[in-house]
Design a protein around this motif. Structure first.
Motif, PDB file in Angstrom:
ATOM      1  N   ILE A  58       0.815  -1.226   0.000  1.00  0.00           N
ATOM      2  CA  ILE A  58       0.000   0.000   0.000  1.00  0.00           C
ATOM      3  C   ILE A  58       0.850   1.277   0.000  1.00  0.00           C
ATOM      4  O   ILE A  58       0.582   2.179  -0.803  1.00  0.00           O
ATOM      5  N   PRO A  59       1.891   1.408   0.848  1.00  0.00           N
ATOM      6  CA  PRO A  59       2.695   2.639   0.784  1.00  0.00           C
ATOM      7  C   PRO A  59       3.382   2.835  -0.574  1.00  0.00           C
ATOM      8  O   PRO A  59       3.503   3.964  -1.052  1.00  0.00           O
ATOM      9  N   PHE A  60       3.788   1.757  -1.200  1.00  0.00           N
ATOM     10  CA  PHE A  60       4.438   1.832  -2.511  1.00  0.00           C
ATOM     11  C   PHE A  60       3.421   2.233  -3.582  1.00  0.00           C
ATOM     12  O   PHE A  60       3.709   3.058  -4.451  1.00  0.00           O
ATOM     13  N   PHE A  61       2.220   1.658  -3.514  1.00  0.00           N
ATOM     14  CA  PHE A  61       1.158   1.986  -4.461  1.00  0.00           C
ATOM     15  C   PHE A  61       0.751   3.450  -4.317  1.00  0.00           C
ATOM     16  O   PHE A  61       0.602   4.169  -5.307  1.00  0.00           O
ATOM     17  N   THR A  62       0.601   3.895  -3.069  1.00  0.00           N
ATOM     18  CA  THR A  62       0.228   5.283  -2.804  1.00  0.00           C
ATOM     19  C   THR A  62       1.284   6.238  -3.341  1.00  0.00           C
ATOM     20  O   THR A  62       0.963   7.239  -3.985  1.00  0.00           O
ATOM     21  N   THR A  63       2.552   5.926  -3.100  1.00  0.00           N
ATOM     22  CA  THR A  63       3.644   6.760  -3.596  1.00  0.00           C
ATOM     23  C   THR A  63       3.663   6.773  -5.123  1.00  0.00           C
ATOM     24  O   THR A  63       3.898   7.813  -5.736  1.00  0.00           O
ATOM     25  N   ALA A  64       3.410   5.638  -5.732  1.00  0.00           N
ATOM     26  CA  ALA A  64       3.381   5.557  -7.204  1.00  0.00           C
ATOM     27  C   ALA A  64       2.274   6.447  -7.768  1.00  0.00           C
ATOM     28  O   ALA A  64       2.456   7.077  -8.817  1.00  0.00           O
ATOM     29  N   LEU A  65       1.137   6.522  -7.083  1.00  0.00           N
ATOM     30  CA  LEU A  65       0.041   7.359  -7.546  1.00  0.00           C
ATOM     31  C   LEU A  65       0.337   8.845  -7.362  1.00  0.00           C
ATOM     32  O   LEU A  65       0.040   9.659  -8.228  1.00  0.00           O
ATOM     33  N   ILE A  66       0.931   9.168  -6.213  1.00  0.00           N
ATOM     34  CA  ILE A  66       1.190  10.576  -5.888  1.00  0.00           C
ATOM     35  C   ILE A  66       2.351  11.140  -6.694  1.00  0.00           C
ATOM     36  O   ILE A  66       2.282  12.241  -7.222  1.00  0.00           O
ATOM     37  N   LYS A  67       3.431  10.377  -6.764  1.00  0.00           N
ATOM     38  CA  LYS A  67       4.646  10.852  -7.428  1.00  0.00           C
ATOM     39  C   LYS A  67       4.855  10.048  -8.706  1.00  0.00           C
ATOM     40  O   LYS A  67       5.453   8.976  -8.689  1.00  0.00           O
ATOM     41  N   ASN A  68       4.358  10.557  -9.806  1.00  0.00           N
ATOM     42  CA  ASN A  68       4.472   9.854 -11.095  1.00  0.00           C
ATOM     43  C   ASN A  68       5.923   9.572 -11.436  1.00  0.00           C
ATOM     44  O   ASN A  68       6.758  10.469 -11.433  1.00  0.00           O
ATOM     45  N   GLY A  69       6.223   8.296 -11.717  1.00  0.00           N
ATOM     46  CA  GLY A  69       7.570   7.914 -12.112  1.00  0.00           C
ATOM     47  C   GLY A  69       8.505   7.647 -10.949  1.00  0.00           C
ATOM     48  O   GLY A  69       9.622   7.205 -11.145  1.00  0.00           O
ATOM     49  N   GLY A  70       8.074   7.924  -9.739  1.00  0.00           N
ATOM     50  CA  GLY A  70       8.938   7.710  -8.576  1.00  0.00           C
ATOM     51  C   GLY A  70       9.106   6.239  -8.259  1.00  0.00           C
ATOM     52  O   GLY A  70      10.211   5.756  -8.049  1.00  0.00           O
ATOM     53  N   ILE A  71       8.007   5.534  -8.218  1.00  0.00           N
ATOM     54  CA  ILE A  71       8.016   4.101  -7.941  1.00  0.00           C
ATOM     55  C   ILE A  71       7.147   3.444  -9.010  1.00  0.00           C
ATOM     56  O   ILE A  71       6.029   3.894  -9.280  1.00  0.00           O
ATOM     57  N   GLY A  72       7.659   2.381  -9.579  1.00  0.00           N
ATOM     58  CA  GLY A  72       6.925   1.708 -10.654  1.00  0.00           C
ATOM     59  C   GLY A  72       6.031   0.593 -10.140  1.00  0.00           C
ATOM     60  O   GLY A  72       6.106   0.182  -8.981  1.00  0.00           O
ATOM     61  N   GLY A  73       5.198   0.094 -11.035  1.00  0.00           N
ATOM     62  CA  GLY A  73       4.295  -0.995 -10.699  1.00  0.00           C
ATOM     63  C   GLY A  73       5.027  -2.270 -10.319  1.00  0.00           C
ATOM     64  O   GLY A  73       4.538  -3.059  -9.515  1.00  0.00           O
ATOM     65  N   GLY A  74       6.222  -2.473 -10.893  1.00  0.00           N
ATOM     66  CA  GLY A  74       7.014  -3.648 -10.544  1.00  0.00           C
ATOM     67  C   GLY A  74       7.422  -3.646  -9.084  1.00  0.00           C
ATOM     68  O   GLY A  74       7.423  -4.686  -8.426  1.00  0.00           O
ATOM     69  N   ASP A  75       7.759  -2.470  -8.559  1.00  0.00           N
ATOM     70  CA  ASP A  75       8.122  -2.353  -7.148  1.00  0.00           C
ATOM     71  C   ASP A  75       6.921  -2.640  -6.249  1.00  0.00           C
ATOM     72  O   ASP A  75       7.051  -3.276  -5.203  1.00  0.00           O
ATOM     73  N   VAL A  76       5.753  -2.177  -6.668  1.00  0.00           N
ATOM     74  CA  VAL A  76       4.521  -2.423  -5.900  1.00  0.00           C
ATOM     75  C   VAL A  76       4.234  -3.921  -5.855  1.00  0.00           C
ATOM     76  O   VAL A  76       4.002  -4.492  -4.773  1.00  0.00           O
ATOM     77  N   LYS A  77       4.264  -4.576  -7.011  1.00  0.00           N
ATOM     78  CA  LYS A  77       4.017  -6.029  -7.068  1.00  0.00           C
ATOM     79  C   LYS A  77       5.104  -6.800  -6.326  1.00  0.00           C
ATOM     80  O   LYS A  77       4.821  -7.793  -5.648  1.00  0.00           O
ATOM     81  N   PHE A  78       6.339  -6.328  -6.446  1.00  0.00           N
ATOM     82  CA  PHE A  78       7.468  -6.969  -5.769  1.00  0.00           C
ATOM     83  C   PHE A  78       7.258  -6.962  -4.258  1.00  0.00           C
ATOM     84  O   PHE A  78       7.444  -7.977  -3.590  1.00  0.00           O
ATOM     85  N   MET A  79       6.811  -5.831  -3.724  1.00  0.00           N
ATOM     86  CA  MET A  79       6.596  -5.766  -2.282  1.00  0.00           C
ATOM     87  C   MET A  79       5.330  -6.507  -1.861  1.00  0.00           C
ATOM     88  O   MET A  79       5.257  -7.011  -0.750  1.00  0.00           O
ATOM     89  N   GLY A  80       4.363  -6.626  -2.759  1.00  0.00           N
ATOM     90  CA  GLY A  80       3.204  -7.465  -2.461  1.00  0.00           C
ATOM     91  C   GLY A  80       3.619  -8.920  -2.310  1.00  0.00           C
ATOM     92  O   GLY A  80       3.228  -9.607  -1.360  1.00  0.00           O
ATOM     93  N   ALA A  81       4.443  -9.394  -3.237  1.00  0.00           N
ATOM     94  CA  ALA A  81       4.937 -10.776  -3.171  1.00  0.00           C
ATOM     95  C   ALA A  81       5.801 -10.983  -1.939  1.00  0.00           C
ATOM     96  O   ALA A  81       5.703 -12.008  -1.258  1.00  0.00           O
ATOM     97  N   ASN A  82       6.662 -10.003  -1.623  1.00  0.00           N
ATOM     98  CA  ASN A  82       7.494 -10.116  -0.423  1.00  0.00           C
ATOM     99  C   ASN A  82       6.654 -10.058   0.847  1.00  0.00           C
ATOM    100  O   ASN A  82       6.971 -10.719   1.832  1.00  0.00           O
ATOM    101  N   GLY A  83       5.576  -9.283   0.813  1.00  0.00           N
ATOM    102  CA  GLY A  83       4.649  -9.253   1.948  1.00  0.00           C
ATOM    103  C   GLY A  83       3.991 -10.604   2.140  1.00  0.00           C
ATOM    104  O   GLY A  83       3.784 -11.059   3.270  1.00  0.00           O
ATOM    105  N   PHE A  84       3.668 -11.278   1.048  1.00  0.00           N
ATOM    106  CA  PHE A  84       3.112 -12.627   1.130  1.00  0.00           C
ATOM    107  C   PHE A  84       4.149 -13.594   1.701  1.00  0.00           C
ATOM    108  O   PHE A  84       3.837 -14.428   2.545  1.00  0.00           O
ATOM    109  N   PHE A  85       5.390 -13.457   1.254  1.00  0.00           N
ATOM    110  CA  PHE A  85       6.470 -14.337   1.699  1.00  0.00           C
ATOM    111  C   PHE A  85       6.800 -14.114   3.182  1.00  0.00           C
ATOM    112  O   PHE A  85       6.942 -15.070   3.939  1.00  0.00           O
ATOM    113  N   LEU A  86       6.920 -12.864   3.595  1.00  0.00           N
ATOM    114  CA  LEU A  86       7.382 -12.537   4.950  1.00  0.00           C
ATOM    115  C   LEU A  86       6.253 -12.301   5.951  1.00  0.00           C
ATOM    116  O   LEU A  86       6.502 -12.243   7.151  1.00  0.00           O
ATOM    117  N   GLY A  87       5.034 -12.131   5.460  1.00  0.00           N
ATOM    118  CA  GLY A  87       3.937 -11.775   6.343  1.00  0.00           C
ATOM    119  C   GLY A  87       3.909 -10.273   6.566  1.00  0.00           C
ATOM    120  O   GLY A  87       4.790  -9.543   6.097  1.00  0.00           O
TER     121      GLY A  87
END
Length: 138
Positions: A58-87
Motif C-alpha cells: 500500500i505505501p508503494f502503491f500510494t507513492t506511485a500514484l502521488i509521485k508519477n515515475g517515482g516508484i513503478g508498478g514492478g516495485d509495488v508487485k514486488f513488495m506485495g509478493a514479499n509481503g506474502f512471503f514474509l507476512g
C-alpha cells in the motif's frame, strides 16, 4: 536440509535475479513475483501471508500514484509478493530496512558523484537486501 534454509536459498536466488533485472532494465519481470509467492507456499502461514500481500504494498502503491515515475508498478508487485512471503510484520520491516538502505546509499553516492538527488534508481536491490535480512532475523 532444513526447510528454513531451503526456503532462504530459493528466496535469495529470486531476490538476486530481481535485483539484476532491475539494475539492467529498470523493470522486474512478473515471473519474479509469481515465483516468490510459490516459494512462500512452503510452510505457509496463510492468514499472515494474505494480510502481508494486501497491506505491505500500500505505501508503494500510494507513492506511485502521488509521485508519477517515482516508484513503478514492478516495485509495488514486488513488495506485495514479499509481503506474502514474509507476512505483514516481516514485509513492513523489510520494506523499511530496504528504503533506509536505498536512501542512505544513494544520498552518499549522489553527493560524491555531485549528481542530482532526484534521479531515479532501481529500488529492487535495496528492497531485496532489506527483505532478506528480515527473513534471517524473523
Amino acid at each position: 536440509m532444513d526447510i528454513f534454509v531451503l526456503k532462504g536459498i530459493l528466496y535469495v536466488l529470486i531476490l538476486a535475479y530481481a535485483s539484476f533485472c532491475d539494475i539492467k532494465t529498470k523493470t522486474i519481470p512478473d515471473k519474479v513475483h509469481i515465483v516468490i509467492i510459490i516459494v512462500a507456499l512452503i510452510n505457509l502461514n496463510s492468514l499472515n501471508s494474505i494480510i502481508g500481500l494486501l497491506l505491505v504494498p500500500i505505501p508503494f502503491f500510494t507513492t506511485a500514484l502521488i509521485k508519477n515515475g517515482g516508484i513503478g508498478g514492478g516495485d509495488v508487485k514486488f513488495m506485495g509478493a514479499n509481503g506474502f512471503f514474509l507476512g505483514l510484520k516481516g514485509g513492513l520491516v523489510g520494506s523499511f530496512l530496504g528504503l533506509i538502505i536505498a536512501i542512505t546509499v544513494n544520498k552518499i553516492y549522489y553527493k560524491i558523484r555531485n549528481k542530482d538527488i532526484n534521479i531515479s534508481f532501481p529500488l529492487a536491490p535495496y528492497l531485496s537486501v532489506g527483505c532478506f535480512l528480515t527473513y534471517l532475523l524473523f
